[in-house]
Write an enzyme that holds these catalytic residues in place. Structure first.
Site, mmCIF file in Angstrom:
data_model
loop_
_atom_site.group_PDB
_atom_site.id
_atom_site.type_symbol
_atom_site.label_atom_id
_atom_site.label_comp_id
_atom_site.label_asym_id
_atom_site.label_seq_id
_atom_site.Cartn_x
_atom_site.Cartn_y
_atom_site.Cartn_z
ATOM 1 N N SER A 132 0.916 -1.104 -0.005
ATOM 2 C CA SER A 132 -0.044 0.032 0.043
ATOM 3 C C SER A 132 0.903 1.180 0.017
ATOM 4 C CB SER A 132 -0.882 0.114 1.123
ATOM 5 O OG SER A 132 -1.487 1.328 1.303
ATOM 6 N N TYR A 145 -1.654 0.277 10.771
ATOM 7 C CA TYR A 145 -1.861 -0.158 9.375
ATOM 8 C C TYR A 145 -0.518 0.212 8.689
ATOM 9 C CZ TYR A 145 -3.880 -0.764 4.728
ATOM 10 O OH TYR A 145 -3.966 -1.260 3.306
#
Ligand code: NDP
Ligand code: 8X3
Length: 246
Positions: A132, A145
């Protein structure tokens, strides 16, 4: 030639889009996710089995059954993952932190550990990791995250070193904003909040990411795409998104 493609987290979003695209290409699919009912609606012919990447026995059962159904694994798409909450560190909960680390990092390692030795033995294989932009840039409320996605970078680097000379390829595809169920999961089912993330902007789609994965795995065997960072044109960093059109 038909390849055996294993996709984790194939029940929605990017994983389901990868399944559709690889199936169109005539590849043999093994699809796993916790929601088995949702897997049934993804792609036509495919091996499907419930998979929870956070549970080692579930991973072992899935990999064994996938190999039995479709033969040696050519491509592993490590896609299963999630964000839980948007709390700042001082307000976070161990439960949410553990869920993210156990799914995004330990789960990915567990699946890869079982698949990689077969690839090394067969002297062929491609491990794809869905990272990501969050692994490249932190943001408020995304600390854990982001850490879970950043962790995938040294894991990929080490895998490339450890498999050097075997013909194995390792690619990380690192997207920005993609409209999937990601935000619905992050906001624990709050649809209104999830919808706002994509409101009045043009995010990427799961299909856009599947195209990136396909590009990487379709390169000739001597070419390894290390990392693809792919963002919507309307996003400059995780929390800098243009809204309102042009
Ligand atoms: P979705 O929520 O639509 O899909 C996530 C998938 O992961 C689902 O199929 C879910 O299936 C699966 N999954 C979650 N936990 C587990 C588990 N323990 N075991 C097995 N499967 C699991 O979101 P996306 O498609 O967007 O997410 C896919 C990947 O892309 C994730 O790794 C995410 O971090 C990454 N990503 C997403 C971005 C975005 O903006 N959407 C941007 C950058 C990266 P089930 O619940 O049925 O188990
Ligand atoms: C998902 C992208 O920017 O919402 O990995 O964290 S972001």
């Amino acid at each position: 030639m038909s390849r055996h493609v294993v996709i984790t987290g194939a029940s929605s979003g990017i994983g389901a889009a990868c399944a559709r695209l690889f199936q169109q290409r005539g590849d043999r699919l093994s699809l796993g996710a916790r929601r088995e009912d949702r897997l049934q609606g993804v792609a036509g012919e495919a091996f499907r089995q419930a998979l929870d990447v956070t549970k080692p026995p579930s991973v072992a059962r899935f990999v064994t059954a996938a190999v039995a159904a479709n033969g040696p694994i050519d491509i592993l798409i490590n896609n299963a993952g999630l964000a839980r909450g948007i709390e700042k560190i001082a307000e976070g909960t161990g439960e949410a932190w553990r869920e993210m680390i156990e799914t995004n990092v330990l789960g990915l390692l567990e699946v890869t550990r079982l698949v990689l030795p077969h690839m090394v033995q067969n002297k062929r294989g491609h491990v794809v990791v869905i990272g990501s932009i969050a692994g490249h840039k932190a943001y408020v409320g995304g600390g854990v995250y982001c850490a879970s996605k950043r962790a995938l970078q040294p894991i990929c680097e080490a895998m490339r070193m450890e498999t050097l000379g075997t013909g194995i390829r390792v690619t990380s595809v690192d997207p920005g904003l993609v409209e999937t169920e990601f935000s619905l999961v992050r906001f624990r089912g709050d649809q209104e909040r999830a919808t706002k993330v994509y409101h009045d902007t043009r995010p990427l789609t799961g299909d856009d990411i599947a195209e990136c994965v396909l590009f990487a795995v379709d390169r000739p065997a001597h070419v390894n795409i290390d990392t693809i960072v792919v963002m919507p044109t309307d996003q400059a960093s995780p929390q800098m998104v243009h809204r309102g059109g042009r």
